[in-house]
Each structure stands twice: as C-alpha cells, then as structure tokens.
Design an enzyme around this catalytic site. Structure first.
Site, PDB file in Angstrom:
ATOM      1  N   ARG A  22      -4.453  -4.965   1.463  1.00 12.34           N
ATOM      2  CA  ARG A  22      -4.718  -5.240   0.047  1.00 12.34           C
ATOM      3  C   ARG A  22      -4.431  -6.709  -0.245  1.00 12.34           C
ATOM      4  NH1 ARG A  22      -7.300  -1.422  -0.067  1.00 12.34           N
ATOM      5  NH2 ARG A  22      -7.241   0.405  -1.414  1.00 12.34           N
ATOM      6  N   HIS A  73     -14.409  -6.477   1.439  1.00  7.90           N
ATOM      7  CA  HIS A  73     -13.703  -5.185   1.380  1.00  7.90           C
ATOM      8  C   HIS A  73     -14.579  -4.093   2.034  1.00  7.90           C
ATOM      9  CE1 HIS A  73     -10.453  -2.845  -1.019  1.00  7.90           C
ATOM     10  NE2 HIS A  73     -10.787  -2.177   0.065  1.00  7.90           N
ATOM     11  N   GLU A 101     -11.285  -9.193  -6.612  1.00  4.69           N
ATOM     12  CA  GLU A 101     -12.557  -8.918  -5.930  1.00  4.69           C
ATOM     13  C   GLU A 101     -13.638  -8.634  -6.960  1.00  4.69           C
ATOM     14  OE1 GLU A 101     -11.747  -5.709  -3.201  1.00  4.69           O
ATOM     15  OE2 GLU A 101     -10.287  -6.872  -2.096  1.00  4.69           O
TER      16      GLU A 101
HETATM   17  N1  LIG Z   1      -9.941  -2.703   3.658  1.00  4.21           N
HETATM   18  C1  LIG Z   1     -10.176  -1.430   3.464  1.00  4.21           C
HETATM   19  O1  LIG Z   1     -11.317  -1.033   3.252  1.00  4.21           O
HETATM   20  C2  LIG Z   1      -9.032  -0.446   3.525  1.00  4.21           C
HETATM   21  C3  LIG Z   1      -9.329   0.874   3.885  1.00  4.21           C
HETATM   22  C4  LIG Z   1      -8.280   1.769   4.029  1.00  4.21           C
HETATM   23  C5  LIG Z   1      -6.979   1.386   3.744  1.00  4.21           C
HETATM   24  N2  LIG Z   1      -6.719   0.110   3.346  1.00  4.21           N
HETATM   25  C6  LIG Z   1      -5.336  -0.280   3.045  1.00  4.21           C
HETATM   26  O2  LIG Z   1      -4.546  -0.082   4.201  1.00  4.21           O
HETATM   27  C7  LIG Z   1      -3.293   0.481   3.820  1.00  4.21           C
HETATM   28  C8  LIG Z   1      -2.738   1.301   4.976  1.00  4.21           C
HETATM   29  O3  LIG Z   1      -3.564   2.433   5.185  1.00  4.21           O
HETATM   30  P1  LIG Z   1      -3.091   3.634   6.142  1.00  4.21           P
HETATM   31  O4  LIG Z   1      -4.157   4.665   6.092  1.00  4.21           O
HETATM   32  O5  LIG Z   1      -2.607   3.114   7.451  1.00  4.21           O
HETATM   33  O6  LIG Z   1      -1.850   4.150   5.298  1.00  4.21           O
HETATM   34  P2  LIG Z   1      -0.566   4.944   5.830  1.00  4.21           P
HETATM   35  O7  LIG Z   1       0.097   5.493   4.610  1.00  4.21           O
HETATM   36  O8  LIG Z   1      -0.943   5.882   6.908  1.00  4.21           O
HETATM   37  O9  LIG Z   1       0.343   3.795   6.483  1.00  4.21           O
HETATM   38  C9  LIG Z   1       0.990   2.823   5.731  1.00  4.21           C
HETATM   39  C10 LIG Z   1       2.243   2.438   6.502  1.00  4.21           C
HETATM   40  O10 LIG Z   1       2.849   1.317   5.853  1.00  4.21           O
HETATM   41  C11 LIG Z   1       4.249   1.495   5.929  1.00  4.21           C
HETATM   42  N3  LIG Z   1       4.920   0.665   4.935  1.00  4.21           N
HETATM   43  C12 LIG Z   1       5.172   0.932   3.639  1.00  4.21           C
HETATM   44  N4  LIG Z   1       5.822  -0.104   3.073  1.00  4.21           N
HETATM   45  C13 LIG Z   1       5.970  -1.042   4.044  1.00  4.21           C
HETATM   46  C14 LIG Z   1       6.553  -2.337   4.085  1.00  4.21           C
HETATM   47  N5  LIG Z   1       7.158  -2.853   3.016  1.00  4.21           N
HETATM   48  N6  LIG Z   1       6.503  -3.044   5.241  1.00  4.21           N
HETATM   49  C15 LIG Z   1       5.906  -2.511   6.340  1.00  4.21           C
HETATM   50  N7  LIG Z   1       5.361  -1.273   6.369  1.00  4.21           N
HETATM   51  C16 LIG Z   1       5.385  -0.566   5.228  1.00  4.21           C
HETATM   52  C17 LIG Z   1       4.469   2.993   5.733  1.00  4.21           C
HETATM   53  O11 LIG Z   1       5.728   3.399   6.212  1.00  4.21           O
HETATM   54  C18 LIG Z   1       3.300   3.559   6.532  1.00  4.21           C
HETATM   55  O12 LIG Z   1       3.671   3.825   7.873  1.00  4.21           O
HETATM   56  C19 LIG Z   1      -3.625   1.315   2.565  1.00  4.21           C
HETATM   57  O13 LIG Z   1      -2.516   1.468   1.722  1.00  4.21           O
HETATM   58  C20 LIG Z   1      -4.742   0.553   1.911  1.00  4.21           C
HETATM   59  O14 LIG Z   1      -4.233  -0.295   0.904  1.00  4.21           O
HETATM   60  C21 LIG Z   1      -7.719  -0.808   3.240  1.00  4.21           C
END
Ligand SMILES: NC(=O)c1ccc[n+]([C@@H]2O[C@H](COP(=O)([O-])OP(=O)(O)OC[C@H]3O[C@@H](n4cnc5c(N)ncnc54)[C@H](O)[C@@H]3O)[C@@H](O)[C@H]2O)c1
Length: 317
Positions: free
Chosen positions: A235, A283, A264
């Site tokens: 993000r 994105h 965005e």
């Molecule tokens: N660009 C895109 O199109 C797109 C698509 C999907 C997800 N995303 C983003 O990617 C992020 C991650 O997705 P995911 O499916 O792996 O989620 P997820 O919930 O499976 O994993 C997120 C991980 O981040 C960890 N975390 C939380 N706070 C943290 C911190 N301060 N420092 C380090 N780690 C921390 C959590 O413990 C968890 O393991 C989503 O929250 C979303 O914002 C972007």
C-alpha cells in the site's frame, strides 16, 4: 436482496460468477463501465444495497451511516485499509475479505520487478522504442538477498519464488514468521533494521495500518544499501513518498518499483513519475485472470452464504 460490485475486474471474469448471484436470487449490479466509480456514483448506486463488494472505495463512518440497509461489506481483495472495520462491527455489518486469493499474482509481480531491474528491462525497452541500441550491463539475481517485510500469504509466496531463483531470503514480521515455511525456503527471520541493512531488494507485503503508516521513511531508506531497490506492492501509505524521492536523488538507494501510491491514480506532476530509477505501475499486481476469478468466486460465496444463513468462510468481523 441487492448487491453492488464496484471493481471493474469482476466484469472481466465471465458470466459464471454473475450466475452464482442470480441463482441465489440476488439482484446484482456490477461495474461494466470500464472506469472506477466516482464517490457520488458509489454512494448513489449502493443507496438501497444490502451488500457491497468493494475495491478501494472508502467505506467509513459517513458512508455506513448514510447506508442503513447495508448488512455486508466484502473486500474484492485483501487490504482492509479503506474500510472502517471496527465501525462495521459496532453496527453488526459483516466484513469479509478474499484472503490469499491474489497472493501468487502479487508475488509474481514483486519477482518480476526484481528480474526487470536485474536485466535493466525497463531502460532497454524505452531505449529500443526510441530507436536506440545502447546496452546496460545487468546482473544475475542468484545469491542476491531479498528482504521480505510481512510474512503473510504474499510474503511467503515471494520467499518460495526467490528461493527458487537461488536468492537468499530474509523475513521480518513482528507477528511471527511461519517456521515450517521459513525452513522449507531457507528463510532467515530478522528485525527490520537488519533486513534493511542486508537486503539487495526490500519487498513490502504488510497491511496499511496506523502502525505501518510511513513505516519506510528517510531513516529506514538510509539504512538500506546504496545499490538496493525498494519494491512496494502493498500500500502507498507505508512508504513516505517525499522521503523516497529524497533518498533516490541523494543516492541513498538505487531505485524503487511501486505498484501502489499514496494517492491513486498518480498526479501527472508527481515526481515519482519522472525519476528514471523509479518504476510505477497502476495497482495492477493482483490483476491476473486466475486471481480475479478466485476473488470473484470467494466474494460470491461469502455473500451467498451470508444471505442464506450459513457462516461465510472469510469473515473478518
Ligand atoms: N498491489 C495489489 O494489488 C495488492 C493485492 C493484494 C494485497 N495487497 C496488499 O498486500 C498486503 C499483504 O497481503 P497478504 O495477502 O500477504 O496479507 P496477509 O494478512 O496474509 O499478510 C500480511 C502480513 O503482514 C504482517 N504484518 C502486519 N503488520 C506488520 C508490520 N508492522 N511489519 C511487518 N509485518 C507486518 C502480518 O503479521 C502478516 O503476516 C495487503 O494488506 C494489501 O494491502 C496489494
């Protein structure tokens, strides 16, 4: 029962998913305009909706209070930073997400950024299209280190792919690094500073929360190696964009690849767009047919189960 689906991606997934809703007796409105809805359109279209499936539209207190019929908010993806989950819970509104559905696509995008950087593909394509034939020497990624911040669904897939490429993998996750996955892909769990110091690529896979807002600021960027590249497919708000420009201009890091921005679409005069060492995509990391199909199916399943009195699989609250 009326459900509105705002993301354009749903319309690309074929008629099958529409049929699921129709079979369940749900009246479905979905975005076939090819453009994102404006805030006004979103408010008006969902005025009498029982459920919404949203992309990046803001579902805050003001929206929730002005939509009293709402019983379900399902994220067409995983990041919940645009949804006031606590307020939904207070109001008894179901919130769901499509956990893991786009992990492979986003991980592949992060790895694509690594490979594109290593072979200077962006520069080579731009140069060739401008009728040039100049060559830059790249490097191989085997033996290079990727630091993964956030070891969730996406972070773990990046680890698997990076391991397959012969890269060294570090992971930082204050909520725990899955030991079995770490062992399988030879991942070393480290603190954030060590990850920044030791990585050739830092790839962010954490949610945007109050805790992670501007997590990567100037001091963190200065901790990185001067030849390192920052990859953000998570993000926009997680990286302080002003600090990033400063770090790039001062040679604190070599480059960045951003699929997500604080605002965005990017403003036409955004400095992020006119730095050669910054690649920006729109994105799009999760926009694969497979991922959109999976997301659509999970969203449909969530809503249909909820309305037929069954427990949905991907409840957040
Ligand atoms: N660009 C895109 O199109 C797109 C698509 C999907 C997800 N995303 C983003 O990617 C992020 C991650 O997705 P995911 O499916 O792996 O989620 P997820 O919930 O499976 O994993 C997120 C991980 O981040 C960890 N975390 C939380 N706070 C943290 C911190 N301060 N420092 C380090 N780690 C921390 C959590 O413990 C968890 O393991 C989503 O929250 C979303 O914002 C972007």
């Amino acid at each position: 029962m009326k459900v509105v689906i705002t993301p354009r991606g749903f319309a690309n997934c074929g008629e099958e998913n529409v049929k699921y809703f129709q079979k369940a007796g749900i009246s479905l409105v979905y975005n076939q305009t090819g453009k994102a809805y404006t805030k006004e359109e979103f408010y008006a279209l969902t005025a009498d909706a029982d459920g919404v499936i949203v992309g990046v539209e803001t579902v805050d207190k003001a929206y929730i209070d002005s939509h009293p019929m709402l019983r379900a908010v399902v994220k067409f993806g995983v990041g919940l930073d645009n949804i006031d989950v606590a307020y939904c819970q207070e109001k008894g509104i179901f919130v769901g997400k499509t956990a893991g559905s786009n992990a492979r696509s986003v991980a592949e995008t992060a790895i694509s950024f690594i490979l594109a950087d290593s072979k200077n593909l962006y520069e080579s394509i731009s140069n060739t299209k401008a009728n040039g034939w100049s060559k830059m020497t790249g490097y191989e990624v085997e033996g290079k280190t990727v630091g993964i911040a956030g070891f969730g669904a996406i972070g773990k897939k990046v680890a698997q792919m990076a391991f397959g490429l012969g890269m060294k993998v570090l992971a930082y996750d204050p909520y725990g690094v899955d030991e079995a996955v770490a062992q399988k892909f030879d991942v070393t769990s480290v603190g954030l500073d060590a990850l920044l110091e030791r990585s050739d690529f830092v790839s962010l896979h954490i949610p945007l929360t109050e805790e992670t807002k501007d997590l990567i600021g100037l001091s963190q960027l200065k901790t990185m190696k001067p030849q390192a590249v920052l990859i953000n497919t998570a993000r926009g708000g997680i990286v302080d964009e002003k600090a990033l420009i400063e770090a790039i201009d001062c040679g604190e890091i070599a480059g960045a690849a951003l699929d997500v921005l604080e605002k965005e679409p990017a403003a036409p005069d955004s400095p992020l767009l006119n730095r050669d060492s910054i690649i920006v995509t729109n994105h799009v990391a999760s926009y694969s047919k497979e991922s959109l199909d999976a997301i659509s199916l999970i969203c449909a399943g969530n809503i249909i189960k909820l309305y037929s009195g069954e427990e949905p699989l991907h409840r957040v609250v």
